[in-house]
Design a protein around this motif. Structure first.
Motif, PDB file in Angstrom:
ATOM      1  N   ILE A 115       0.836  -1.204   0.000  1.00  0.00           N
ATOM      2  CA  ILE A 115       0.000   0.000   0.000  1.00  0.00           C
ATOM      3  C   ILE A 115       0.869   1.252   0.000  1.00  0.00           C
ATOM      4  CG2 ILE A 115      -1.730   1.296   1.307  1.00  0.00           C
ATOM      5  CD1 ILE A 115      -2.742  -1.399   2.378  1.00  0.00           C
ATOM      6  N   ALA A 116       1.934   1.240   0.823  1.00  0.00           N
ATOM      7  CA  ALA A 116       2.820   2.407   0.901  1.00  0.00           C
ATOM      8  C   ALA A 116       3.447   2.722  -0.448  1.00  0.00           C
ATOM      9  CB  ALA A 116       3.910   2.164   1.944  1.00  0.00           C
ATOM     10  N   GLY A 117       3.993   1.693  -1.113  1.00  0.00           N
ATOM     11  CA  GLY A 117       4.623   1.909  -2.406  1.00  0.00           C
ATOM     12  C   GLY A 117       3.631   2.381  -3.459  1.00  0.00           C
ATOM     13  N   ALA A 118       2.449   1.765  -3.480  1.00  0.00           N
ATOM     14  CA  ALA A 118       1.444   2.126  -4.487  1.00  0.00           C
ATOM     15  C   ALA A 118       0.936   3.556  -4.291  1.00  0.00           C
ATOM     16  CB  ALA A 118       0.284   1.135  -4.428  1.00  0.00           C
ATOM     17  N   LEU A 119       0.657   3.939  -3.052  1.00  0.00           N
ATOM     18  CA  LEU A 119       0.132   5.282  -2.804  1.00  0.00           C
ATOM     19  C   LEU A 119       1.204   6.350  -2.981  1.00  0.00           C
ATOM     20  CD1 LEU A 119      -2.301   4.747   0.212  1.00  0.00           C
ATOM     21  CD2 LEU A 119      -2.826   4.921  -2.215  1.00  0.00           C
ATOM     22  N   ALA A 120       2.445   6.040  -2.634  1.00  0.00           N
ATOM     23  CA  ALA A 120       3.525   6.998  -2.882  1.00  0.00           C
ATOM     24  C   ALA A 120       3.671   7.271  -4.374  1.00  0.00           C
ATOM     25  CB  ALA A 120       4.841   6.477  -2.302  1.00  0.00           C
ATOM     26  N   GLY A 121       3.509   6.211  -5.171  1.00  0.00           N
ATOM     27  CA  GLY A 121       3.552   6.389  -6.623  1.00  0.00           C
ATOM     28  C   GLY A 121       2.387   7.214  -7.132  1.00  0.00           C
ATOM     29  N   ALA A 122       1.207   6.995  -6.569  1.00  0.00           N
ATOM     30  CA  ALA A 122       0.024   7.738  -7.021  1.00  0.00           C
ATOM     31  C   ALA A 122       0.095   9.203  -6.633  1.00  0.00           C
ATOM     32  CB  ALA A 122      -1.234   7.104  -6.428  1.00  0.00           C
ATOM     33  N   VAL A 123       0.621   9.485  -5.438  1.00  0.00           N
ATOM     34  CA  VAL A 123       0.657  10.857  -4.936  1.00  0.00           C
ATOM     35  C   VAL A 123       1.795  11.661  -5.558  1.00  0.00           C
ATOM     36  CG1 VAL A 123       1.044  12.259  -2.861  1.00  0.00           C
ATOM     37  CG2 VAL A 123      -0.447  10.272  -2.758  1.00  0.00           C
ATOM     38  N   LEU A 124       2.969  11.019  -5.718  1.00  0.00           N
ATOM     39  CA  LEU A 124       4.158  11.803  -6.033  1.00  0.00           C
ATOM     40  C   LEU A 124       5.039  11.221  -7.130  1.00  0.00           C
ATOM     41  CD1 LEU A 124       5.985  14.219  -5.209  1.00  0.00           C
ATOM     42  CD2 LEU A 124       7.000  12.722  -3.470  1.00  0.00           C
ATOM     43  N   LEU A 125       5.336   9.946  -7.059  1.00  0.00           N
ATOM     44  CA  LEU A 125       6.369   9.349  -7.909  1.00  0.00           C
ATOM     45  C   LEU A 125       5.743   8.753  -9.165  1.00  0.00           C
ATOM     46  CD1 LEU A 125       8.317   7.583  -5.028  1.00  0.00           C
ATOM     47  CD2 LEU A 125       8.839   9.780  -6.094  1.00  0.00           C
ATOM     48  N   ARG A 126       5.716   9.518 -10.221  1.00  0.00           N
ATOM     49  CA  ARG A 126       5.052   9.087 -11.445  1.00  0.00           C
ATOM     50  C   ARG A 126       6.033   8.852 -12.588  1.00  0.00           C
ATOM     51  NH1 ARG A 126       0.116  13.454 -10.600  1.00  0.00           N
ATOM     52  NH2 ARG A 126      -0.692  12.453  -8.716  1.00  0.00           N
ATOM     53  N   THR A 127       7.337   8.892 -12.288  1.00  0.00           N
ATOM     54  CA  THR A 127       8.371   8.628 -13.284  1.00  0.00           C
ATOM     55  C   THR A 127       9.290   7.555 -12.738  1.00  0.00           C
ATOM     56  OG1 THR A 127       8.324  10.934 -14.015  1.00  0.00           O
ATOM     57  CG2 THR A 127      10.244   9.631 -14.639  1.00  0.00           C
ATOM     58  N   PRO A 128       9.608   6.517 -13.508  1.00  0.00           N
ATOM     59  CA  PRO A 128      10.463   5.442 -13.000  1.00  0.00           C
ATOM     60  C   PRO A 128      11.906   5.891 -12.825  1.00  0.00           C
ATOM     61  CG  PRO A 128      10.062   5.124 -15.333  1.00  0.00           C
ATOM     62  CD  PRO A 128       9.200   6.279 -14.906  1.00  0.00           C
ATOM     63  N   LEU A 129      12.680   5.078 -12.164  1.00  0.00           N
ATOM     64  CA  LEU A 129      14.115   5.321 -12.053  1.00  0.00           C
ATOM     65  C   LEU A 129      14.814   4.849 -13.321  1.00  0.00           C
ATOM     66  CD1 LEU A 129      14.821   4.133  -8.393  1.00  0.00           C
ATOM     67  CD2 LEU A 129      14.673   6.489  -9.209  1.00  0.00           C
ATOM     68  N   GLY A 130      16.012   5.373 -13.563  1.00  0.00           N
ATOM     69  CA  GLY A 130      16.806   4.907 -14.684  1.00  0.00           C
ATOM     70  C   GLY A 130      17.371   3.523 -14.427  1.00  0.00           C
ATOM     71  N   THR A 131      18.003   2.935 -15.430  1.00  0.00           N
ATOM     72  CA  THR A 131      18.508   1.567 -15.300  1.00  0.00           C
ATOM     73  C   THR A 131      19.550   1.447 -14.197  1.00  0.00           C
ATOM     74  OG1 THR A 131      18.103   1.157 -17.647  1.00  0.00           O
ATOM     75  CG2 THR A 131      19.616  -0.333 -16.518  1.00  0.00           C
ATOM     76  N   GLY A 132      20.560   2.306 -14.223  1.00  0.00           N
ATOM     77  CA  GLY A 132      21.596   2.246 -13.197  1.00  0.00           C
ATOM     78  C   GLY A 132      21.065   2.539 -11.816  1.00  0.00           C
ATOM     79  N   THR A 133      20.221   3.543 -11.717  1.00  0.00           N
ATOM     80  CA  THR A 133      19.659   3.920 -10.427  1.00  0.00           C
ATOM     81  C   THR A 133      18.757   2.829  -9.874  1.00  0.00           C
ATOM     82  OG1 THR A 133      19.614   6.188 -11.273  1.00  0.00           O
ATOM     83  CG2 THR A 133      18.533   5.790  -9.181  1.00  0.00           C
ATOM     84  N   SER A 134      18.005   2.178 -10.741  1.00  0.00           N
ATOM     85  CA  SER A 134      17.137   1.097 -10.267  1.00  0.00           C
ATOM     86  C   SER A 134      17.961  -0.081  -9.757  1.00  0.00           C
ATOM     87  CB  SER A 134      16.188   0.654 -11.389  1.00  0.00           C
ATOM     88  OG  SER A 134      16.895   0.126 -12.486  1.00  0.00           O
ATOM     89  N   ALA A 135      19.108  -0.350 -10.393  1.00  0.00           N
ATOM     90  CA  ALA A 135      19.980  -1.418  -9.911  1.00  0.00           C
ATOM     91  C   ALA A 135      20.520  -1.089  -8.528  1.00  0.00           C
ATOM     92  CB  ALA A 135      21.122  -1.649 -10.894  1.00  0.00           C
ATOM     93  N   VAL A 136      20.940   0.175  -8.328  1.00  0.00           N
ATOM     94  CA  VAL A 136      21.427   0.603  -7.016  1.00  0.00           C
ATOM     95  C   VAL A 136      20.307   0.516  -5.976  1.00  0.00           C
ATOM     96  CG1 VAL A 136      22.320   2.566  -5.698  1.00  0.00           C
ATOM     97  CG2 VAL A 136      23.218   2.083  -7.977  1.00  0.00           C
ATOM     98  N   ALA A 137      19.101   0.911  -6.372  1.00  0.00           N
ATOM     99  CA  ALA A 137      17.956   0.821  -5.461  1.00  0.00           C
ATOM    100  C   ALA A 137      17.707  -0.630  -5.047  1.00  0.00           C
ATOM    101  CB  ALA A 137      16.716   1.405  -6.123  1.00  0.00           C
ATOM    102  N   GLY A 138      17.849  -1.552  -5.995  1.00  0.00           N
ATOM    103  CA  GLY A 138      17.680  -2.964  -5.672  1.00  0.00           C
ATOM    104  C   GLY A 138      18.723  -3.446  -4.678  1.00  0.00           C
TER     105      GLY A 138
END
Length: 396
Positions: free
Chosen positions: A68-91
């Motif tokens: 729920i936290a991830g989904a609502l944060a995306g709906a409220v604010l985060l509407r653009t994905p991370l880049g490839t390198g940044t997403s790997a670091v996030a993982g």
């Protein structure tokens, strides 16, 4: 118990059939399969209902709130994905704290409209969570195996790197590139801070208690509970959005995934109730297998009941008394055995694991396609990790 294990692949196929052909929602397909499986496995109605209920509520408590936290944060604010390198670091970062499913649930906005990045990030997270301290899985394996954490870390980092690289290769081979550009902004603090708190929690829970004992330990572990993390993520998202739009919080797009997460937890608990995972793992306990023994024990338990931490603890407890017979009683040998258990806990991720459904939802995959991409990917990563561990065993 042997019958129960033979019924597992049939149960997986039934879920795929019910979702893709009958068009049932995933959670209803899983619930129907639980009933059919339990009856076929000669379980009582009481034991089926009790096991499913316990698994369902535990999955919702540990992972559901973060979905729920991830989904609502995306709906409220985060509407653009991370880049490839940044997403790997996030993982990588998310893999160091808490459960893999919980970390991935928070990172749902990072892969929106970018299936390749979402899946690569998910498999990276899976590899790091299984192998690298302070991840609870790595710490648990090292603790039970009585391995030095520093030695294990030196062993696990190259193993995790190879596993993650194989995961990305597998995803790139199967999923086309997507056009949405990635962007990292200050808005991502609403997800970054909860992930940082999960890492702090993992460090605080280490046996050496590096962040203190008593009240300090309780504070660091308590502040990273799913409810608190959800409150922090949503509060930061609303503040950083600089606008109040109640309509963004009313959507229910996350509900099907939430129910699937709970149902998969229930399915895993029903599988576990039969006792087949431990019974089959015992067949892998042969002294002539070397590092393959801890790997197989963990992989069998993980595949059968879906919980990586249970797989690590069960396999480590079974194998640790055998380490002298396996030739793994040295400091480096115990570290390799702990890494082998971690590698085994990656495979095979399928319908009884909430992580599977979160990754499939992020990449918008059908269950059948998700089995091919995510489950096969986890098996490939685990096998690659085992090859590196075996090579290290020969060298050291």
């Amino acid at each position: 118990m042997l019958l129960a294990s033979l019924l597992v692949p049939i149960a997986v196929a039934l879920i795929v059939l019910l979702v893709q052909r009958i068009r049932l929602p995933a959670f209803l397909a899983i619930m129907a399969t639980v009933v059919v499986y339990g009856i076929a496995a000669n379980m009582t109605f009481q034991s089926i209902g009790k096991a499913f209920g316990l698994g369902f509520t535990n999955a919702l408590e540990q992972v559901g709130l973060l979905v729920i936290a991830g989904a609502l944060a995306g709906a409220v604010l985060l509407r653009t994905p991370l880049g490839t390198g940044t997403s790997a670091v996030a993982g990588v970062l998310a893999g160091l704290g808490g459960s893999a499913a919980g970390g991935l649930a928070l990172l749902q906005p990072a892969g929106q409209d970018a299936p390749r990045r979402a899946l690569g990030m998910a498999l990276t997270l899976l590899a790091v969570a299984a192998l690298i301290a302070p991840s609870p899985l790595a710490v648990a394996a090292a603790s039970v195996m009585k391995a030095d954490l520093r030695t294990m870390l030196m062993t696990a980092v190259p193993v995790a790197f190879v596993a993650a690289a194989l995961g990305w290769w597998h995803v790139v081979r199967l999923e086309p590139a997507t056009q949405p550009p990635g962007r990292l902004t200050w808005a991502w603090l609403c997800i970054g801070i909860p992930i940082a708190l999960l890492i702090v929690q993992s460090v605080a829970q280490m046996p050496s208690e590096p962040l203190g004992k008593g009240g300090a330990r309780e504070f660091y572990t308590g502040i990273a509970k799913p409810l608190i993390l959800t409150a922090i993520a949503l509060t930061l998202a609303i503040v950083l959005a600089r606008r109040w739009e109640p309509s963004t919080l009313v959507g229910r797009s996350w509900a099907p995934l939430l129910l699937a997460v709970g149902a998969s937890g229930g399915l895993g608990r029903v599988f576990d109730e039969t006792g087949m995972a431990e019974l089959l793992a015992e067949y892998a306990l042969h002294s002539r297998y070397g590092v393959l023994t801890p790997f197989l024990a963990a992989a069998i338990v993980k595949t059968m009941q879906g919980n990586s931490l249970t797989a690590v603890l069960t396999a480590s407890g079974m194998v640790e008394p055998m380490l002298p017979a396996l030739g793994l009683d040295s400091a480096s040998g115990r570290a390799l055995a702990a890494a082998a258990v971690g590698a085994g806990s990656m495979a095979i991720c399928h319908v009884n694991d909430p992580f599977f459904w979160i990754a499939a939802s992020m990449a918008r995959l059908s269950p059948g396609r998700a089995l091919y991409v995510i489950s096969l990917g986890s098996a490939l990563m685990a096998s690659g990790a085992l090859v590196v561990i075996a090579a290290m065993r020969q060298l050291f």
